[in-house]
Motif scaffolding. Sequence first.
Motif, PDB file in Angstrom:
ATOM      1  N   ALA B  88       0.764  -1.088   0.008  1.00  0.00           N
ATOM      2  CA  ALA B  88       0.036  -0.022  -0.029  1.00  0.00           C
ATOM      3  C   ALA B  88       0.930   1.279   0.164  1.00  0.00           C
ATOM      4  CB  ALA B  88      -0.879  -0.156   1.438  1.00  0.00           C
ATOM      5  N   ASN B  89       1.946   1.272   0.826  1.00  0.00           N
ATOM      6  CA  ASN B  89       2.954   2.537   1.013  1.00  0.00           C
ATOM      7  C   ASN B  89       3.136   2.559  -0.392  1.00  0.00           C
ATOM      8  OD1 ASN B  89       4.006   4.104   3.327  1.00  0.00           O
ATOM      9  ND2 ASN B  89       3.293   2.160   4.260  1.00  0.00           N
ATOM     10  N   TYR B  90       4.065   1.644  -1.031  1.00  0.00           N
ATOM     11  CA  TYR B  90       4.640   1.576  -2.155  1.00  0.00           C
ATOM     12  C   TYR B  90       3.822   2.014  -3.263  1.00  0.00           C
ATOM     13  CZ  TYR B  90       8.736   0.903  -5.154  1.00  0.00           C
ATOM     14  OH  TYR B  90       9.847   0.950  -5.921  1.00  0.00           O
ATOM     15  N   LEU B  91       2.563   1.548  -3.368  1.00  0.00           N
ATOM     16  CA  LEU B  91       1.807   1.447  -4.546  1.00  0.00           C
ATOM     17  C   LEU B  91       0.539   2.427  -4.570  1.00  0.00           C
ATOM     18  CD1 LEU B  91       2.135  -2.338  -5.030  1.00  0.00           C
ATOM     19  CD2 LEU B  91       2.896  -0.517  -6.747  1.00  0.00           C
ATOM     20  N   VAL B  92       0.057   2.880  -3.598  1.00  0.00           N
ATOM     21  CA  VAL B  92      -1.144   3.744  -3.699  1.00  0.00           C
ATOM     22  C   VAL B  92      -0.827   4.932  -4.206  1.00  0.00           C
ATOM     23  CG1 VAL B  92      -2.818   4.872  -2.057  1.00  0.00           C
ATOM     24  CG2 VAL B  92      -2.406   2.485  -1.945  1.00  0.00           C
ATOM     25  N   PRO B  93       0.117   5.825  -3.758  1.00  0.00           N
ATOM     26  CA  PRO B  93       0.501   6.843  -4.281  1.00  0.00           C
ATOM     27  C   PRO B  93       0.560   6.833  -5.763  1.00  0.00           C
ATOM     28  CG  PRO B  93       1.693   6.912  -2.250  1.00  0.00           C
ATOM     29  CD  PRO B  93       1.019   5.436  -2.502  1.00  0.00           C
ATOM     30  N   LEU B  94       1.561   5.897  -6.313  1.00  0.00           N
ATOM     31  CA  LEU B  94       1.785   5.610  -7.750  1.00  0.00           C
ATOM     32  C   LEU B  94       0.533   5.337  -8.535  1.00  0.00           C
ATOM     33  CD1 LEU B  94       4.858   3.307  -7.375  1.00  0.00           C
ATOM     34  CD2 LEU B  94       4.872   5.413  -8.716  1.00  0.00           C
ATOM     35  N   GLN B  95      -0.480   4.576  -8.000  1.00  0.00           N
ATOM     36  CA  GLN B  95      -1.791   4.267  -8.600  1.00  0.00           C
ATOM     37  C   GLN B  95      -2.580   5.306  -8.634  1.00  0.00           C
ATOM     38  OE1 GLN B  95      -3.331   0.644  -6.938  1.00  0.00           O
ATOM     39  NE2 GLN B  95      -2.136  -0.680  -8.560  1.00  0.00           N
ATOM     40  N   ILE B  96      -2.639   6.241  -7.696  1.00  0.00           N
ATOM     41  CA  ILE B  96      -3.579   7.515  -7.527  1.00  0.00           C
ATOM     42  C   ILE B  96      -3.045   8.746  -8.338  1.00  0.00           C
ATOM     43  CG2 ILE B  96      -5.075   6.375  -5.743  1.00  0.00           C
ATOM     44  CD1 ILE B  96      -3.699   8.764  -4.084  1.00  0.00           C
ATOM     45  N   GLY B  97      -1.515   8.706  -8.601  1.00  0.00           N
ATOM     46  CA  GLY B  97      -0.931   9.700  -9.189  1.00  0.00           C
ATOM     47  C   GLY B  97      -0.387  10.827  -8.103  1.00  0.00           C
ATOM     48  N   ALA B  98      -0.305  10.412  -7.037  1.00  0.00           N
ATOM     49  CA  ALA B  98       0.260  11.245  -6.008  1.00  0.00           C
ATOM     50  C   ALA B  98       2.018  11.084  -5.870  1.00  0.00           C
ATOM     51  CB  ALA B  98      -0.206  11.200  -4.603  1.00  0.00           C
ATOM     52  N   ASP B  99       2.425  12.272  -5.462  1.00  0.00           N
ATOM     53  CA  ASP B  99       4.049  12.311  -5.098  1.00  0.00           C
ATOM     54  C   ASP B  99       4.469  11.221  -3.974  1.00  0.00           C
ATOM     55  OD1 ASP B  99       4.133  13.897  -7.065  1.00  0.00           O
ATOM     56  OD2 ASP B  99       4.432  15.587  -5.949  1.00  0.00           O
ATOM     57  N   ASP B 100       3.748  11.453  -3.077  1.00  0.00           N
ATOM     58  CA  ASP B 100       3.814  10.651  -1.864  1.00  0.00           C
ATOM     59  C   ASP B 100       2.657  10.826  -0.982  1.00  0.00           C
ATOM     60  OD1 ASP B 100       5.103   9.784   0.722  1.00  0.00           O
ATOM     61  OD2 ASP B 100       6.993  10.858   0.142  1.00  0.00           O
ATOM     62  N   LEU B 101       2.644  10.082   0.187  1.00  0.00           N
ATOM     63  CA  LEU B 101       1.687  10.233   1.117  1.00  0.00           C
ATOM     64  C   LEU B 101       1.273  11.852   1.646  1.00  0.00           C
ATOM     65  CD1 LEU B 101       1.606   6.956   3.206  1.00  0.00           C
ATOM     66  CD2 LEU B 101      -0.030   7.625   1.437  1.00  0.00           C
ATOM     67  N   ALA B 102       0.258  11.943   2.053  1.00  0.00           N
ATOM     68  CA  ALA B 102       0.002  13.501   2.568  1.00  0.00           C
ATOM     69  C   ALA B 102       0.796  14.026   3.578  1.00  0.00           C
ATOM     70  CB  ALA B 102      -1.583  13.540   3.104  1.00  0.00           C
ATOM     71  N   PHE B 103       1.161  13.021   4.678  1.00  0.00           N
ATOM     72  CA  PHE B 103       1.855  13.225   5.912  1.00  0.00           C
ATOM     73  C   PHE B 103       3.113  12.392   5.666  1.00  0.00           C
ATOM     74  CE2 PHE B 103      -2.629  14.114   7.045  1.00  0.00           C
ATOM     75  CZ  PHE B 103      -2.591  15.537   7.130  1.00  0.00           C
ATOM     76  N   PRO B 104       4.153  12.684   5.247  1.00  0.00           N
ATOM     77  CA  PRO B 104       5.319  11.786   4.720  1.00  0.00           C
ATOM     78  C   PRO B 104       6.184  11.520   6.293  1.00  0.00           C
ATOM     79  CG  PRO B 104       5.697  13.373   3.117  1.00  0.00           C
ATOM     80  CD  PRO B 104       4.316  13.757   4.243  1.00  0.00           C
ATOM     81  N   ARG B 105       6.310  12.336   7.027  1.00  0.00           N
ATOM     82  CA  ARG B 105       6.889  12.090   8.223  1.00  0.00           C
ATOM     83  C   ARG B 105       5.811  11.281   9.314  1.00  0.00           C
ATOM     84  NH1 ARG B 105       9.321  17.170  11.024  1.00  0.00           N
ATOM     85  NH2 ARG B 105       6.857  18.064  10.678  1.00  0.00           N
ATOM     86  N   LEU B 106       4.741  11.565   9.122  1.00  0.00           N
ATOM     87  CA  LEU B 106       3.740  10.618   9.680  1.00  0.00           C
ATOM     88  C   LEU B 106       3.711   9.182   9.228  1.00  0.00           C
ATOM     89  CD1 LEU B 106       1.774  11.546  12.019  1.00  0.00           C
ATOM     90  CD2 LEU B 106      -0.053  11.490  10.317  1.00  0.00           C
ATOM     91  N   ASN B 107       4.061   9.043   8.203  1.00  0.00           N
ATOM     92  CA  ASN B 107       4.355   7.687   7.456  1.00  0.00           C
ATOM     93  C   ASN B 107       5.407   6.971   8.070  1.00  0.00           C
ATOM     94  OD1 ASN B 107       3.440   5.516   5.993  1.00  0.00           O
ATOM     95  ND2 ASN B 107       4.638   6.497   4.020  1.00  0.00           N
ATOM     96  N   ALA B 108       6.538   7.883   8.189  1.00  0.00           N
ATOM     97  CA  ALA B 108       7.887   7.166   8.497  1.00  0.00           C
ATOM     98  C   ALA B 108       7.301   6.857  10.051  1.00  0.00           C
ATOM     99  CB  ALA B 108       8.846   8.084   8.382  1.00  0.00           C
ATOM    100  N   LEU B 109       6.882   7.781  10.794  1.00  0.00           N
ATOM    101  CA  LEU B 109       6.449   7.367  12.244  1.00  0.00           C
ATOM    102  C   LEU B 109       5.670   6.236  12.413  1.00  0.00           C
ATOM    103  CD1 LEU B 109       6.681   8.593  15.132  1.00  0.00           C
ATOM    104  CD2 LEU B 109       4.724  10.002  14.594  1.00  0.00           C
ATOM    105  N   SER B 110       4.842   5.978  11.480  1.00  0.00           N
ATOM    106  CA  SER B 110       3.868   4.651  11.527  1.00  0.00           C
ATOM    107  C   SER B 110       4.949   3.375  11.362  1.00  0.00           C
ATOM    108  CB  SER B 110       3.015   4.705  10.307  1.00  0.00           C
ATOM    109  OG  SER B 110       1.846   5.457  10.720  1.00  0.00           O
TER     110      SER B 110
END
Lengths: 274, 853
Positions: B88-110
Amino acid sequence: MPSFVLSHTAAVFPLHGGGVRAPSEVFAQIFEVFLLLGTAVGVVVVAYTMYHALKYRDDGGADPYADKVERPQMGEMPTGGSGGRKVFYSFSISAIIVVSLIAWTYSQLLYIEQGPDPAQTDALEIDVEGFRFGWEFAYPNNHTTNTLYVPQDRVVRLQVTSRDVFHNFGIPELRVKTDAIPGQYTSAWFTANETGTYEAKCYELCGSGHSLMIAEVRVLPQDEYESWYNGTEGSTGSGNQTAANGTETATESADLAAPTASAAPAATAGGVGA
Amino acid sequence: MSHDHGLPPKSSVSRWFLTTNHKDIGVLYLITALFFLVFGGVLALLFRLELITPGADLLGQMGYNQAVSTHGLLMVFWFISPFAFGFANYLVPLQIGADDLAFPRLNALSYWLYLFSGLLMGVSFFQGTTFAGGWTMYAPLNTPAYIPGEGLGATSVVLALIMFTAAVTLGSVNFLTTMYRMRAEGLRMRDIPIFSLSINLTVWMMLFAFAALLAALMILASDHILGTTYFQYSIDGTTMATDADNPGASLLWAHLFWFFGHPEVYIVFFPALGVMAECFQTFTGRRLVGRKWFIISMVLVAIQSFVVWMHHMFLTGINLPIKTIFMATTIGISLPFDLMVFSLIYTMAKGRVRFTTPFLFSLGALILFIIGGITGVFLGAIVLDYQFRGTYWVVAHFHYVMVAGATALFGGLYYWYPKITGKMYNERLGQIQFGVYFLGFNLLYFPMFIAWETPRRVFVYPESLQIWHSMATVGGFILGASFLLMFYNLFVSLWRGEDAGDNPWAYATSAEWAVSSPPPLENFPGVPSYATGKLEFLDDETVAERTERASGAGHGHAATDGGTAADGGAVTTRAAATATAMEPAHETAGEEHASHASFWPFLVSLGGFVTFLGLSGVRTGSVVYLSMAAIGGLVTFGSLFGMTREPFHAPEMAIAERWPFSSVEKMKLGMWTFLASDIVLFGAFIGSYAFVRVAYGWTAWHHDLIPAEHVTMPGLINTYLLLTSSFLVVLAMVAAERESKRGTVAALVGTFALGVGFLINKGLEWQHLFHIHSEAFPNGWNLSTNIASSTFYLTTGLHGAHVTIGLIICAYMAVRAWNGAYQGDDRAIEYFGLYWHFVDIVWLFLFPLFYIL
């Protein structure tokens, strides 16, 4: 398939000695139907799946459907393929099978839930208390044992609880099972048509001795049971039993409030019968 | 493009500690999850060895119980979902056309919270015994009274699960915000690829289900550490069912756990379903038949998953009408799956089916799932369910379902491996692995159906069943061995594999295949758009043109410097969510490069790990544990503060599809989703209170358990204090809007003062109640006195912790306002206000429940 089901429903109420259909028979019948039907459905669906996979496999040659279907293109907006109607037909068939099967079992559930008509059956009431790691059975005269003695062909009603952690009381061969929850009572009933020795087991992980939490269950001929029971009279009982000889009907499943104090088992561990 | 993003190359170890990029984090998730697969798998092999013969001669009784319990926990929590979320991390942004997740640091924190929670789970094995009460953790076996020894390992497991849940909640907020705010132009929600859609529904379920689990775990941790008595039915030592101090204890856990536990089944399975659908489309060269109905089915399941939980409790004595309802919902939830299965089958029609490794795994998963589904219908018949309860039928059934899901995910690994690494693996070896895997799987789990009379989690079984158990053990080892092939194949191919190219699979359509393998750091060669009905990459000029056109619609905000927030060491994760949701967002649409590196998420999680490890042992009074808790708390607090102060740029997309939240700003949407899960958390606490009180007797409760000294007045005063403070936050917003610095500061300080007043008043009240000496309560009324005191202190305490976190944020904002922040832009105050008002509203529920009724 329907005729098969019908032939079974015709045999729903064979009467046994004691005139009560045992839960084990109810279970065996439903399980058999489910196994047969489940296997049939499984074989058909898996075969159907494999048929599709193999029939339409890419053999390396030209696309045989090149002029009939359009292949997905890179970067296209996702859309659905054709053939939705077939999905619905198949889905409807599966839904009918599942719903009708479950609906059929519902009448049997009512029987298991409500038990045989209490007016016709002189049920024996036994309190079961689970503890780490064993079972204690309290009879109407307050006598307690660690082996369950029950008469053949008589409805036995269990009121089950636990004095420490969550257990689950089950006698697999007699198809009776219910949770043993501290602070709560649950009820279950069964009748045993065959005399013999069975095992009651714990079906909820309860600690180091869980695997060994097994009690013996002895199904005795009625007269033998009576003489055993009479021999226990007064040995540990307090004598002021109101629910003597099981004439009091069990209350609905597990009430959050505990039943009357008189029905509570004696707290002494172990027992004469152990 | 790789300059000034502050990220070292992939060959450098430090990159993997710093990265906030979704692809790097996806890879970290995948590798970590595979590690936990091996961990849980080895435990499974150990107890399968034990089960070759009846009797506990290998692991011992407690060893066996620990192995089965932690196997379940590791596989369900630390392997399967995180593995799916690697994709999901790898592909969702790619599949929906986003550069990254909305809150990248939050993602790293997760991710780091997830890793450290798993490490804490691992550490628990070395604290005497780890948790041994089954993955369902039934009460009261899960309380210290029934845990041999000091039970610190079990406490660590509970804390590890809390940490894991925090990771999940942050992830859910992040994914939802991303998917609703960052889709490529022209991509409606229903148009996103089916894998991304499955993740969307999964995170919705996660957001609510894990909040209920969090409540259960917080209560359990409190029983372990603070000495509350929620899950103890006997407090004074008497064990009579007729005289229980807390008759609802056991069932409370069962309800809380299964309210989470059943959606969890779909949380685990949905991503797998998404992978299957992707692989079926690609490797049959057909579009998903009945896609619309497939999606509707998934939505129905996601909603309905919250109303089937009691089918796990049919034997607990619930009454017939409720049983009937839950039987109906259970059958109802199985039907959409029939539709999805048939949809996959018919997708093959007129296809060009290629039996590549990913397709073999997907097809295998479908067949296994069909078997798992049919055997599940057996359980829907309550008469059968009664007898299957606690037996190997259940074990076999859910392994056929859950491991079918894992099977599809391994297919996903083979499917996306070329994208992630740029290399192709040995196809022949992959197919061989599938053969070995499929054989091992069925040899392991099918005999369990035949030996179904065996009770779960026992090492003793009848001799007559030994042949089946031995067979299963052999199957287990074959299944395990197949992974050696997979690891070998994928590892060696990193160097020896052929270059995969952008798209090694004919008929793949989704956007990840339209970019290089692996994709560049910022994913796309231009701004992706589906405005013409087909994927295009727009150049900067076109984007600028369209942005201008759309500017009237409110896109492309001016720069915000809404930095606020910090933490409250005590409830670190809650604070983290708040802090990051308010991270400074310098949105100069595309002008500045996005940041991709931050060391703080790692540090926050490390601090959390040390804190929790310390907390697991504080009840022993050991200096080591106490100082670990203190030091860890400081590290967490400090690094959260550092994280808030760090300039980090996560620009919003210049043009994006944002239905249905186009008017809700990114941070606000994040805050909303977070509060939604918080509502469920408090709901579960309040529900728990109501449940144990009803079980005890609603009126007797007040009479028996609550001292006369517990009066209404302190609560009433606190109600006024909080309501007034909410009003002041609104004034602060108004003042900021009017650019009145003094007004803003005054209102924030006022809010702060009222909040502190609330806490002082509460402190005095508690102090008084702790030390009362009445006839009924000679030793005071503290957390352990009875179930009423436990519910009172813990529920209002949780609220108090929320107030404390709010106050820390408030103080921080007051200082910033003094330095001139927020003038003319009150959004940061608004986000804080959302949180603060929420905390007030919660109090409006707690006050009558705990003071009046």
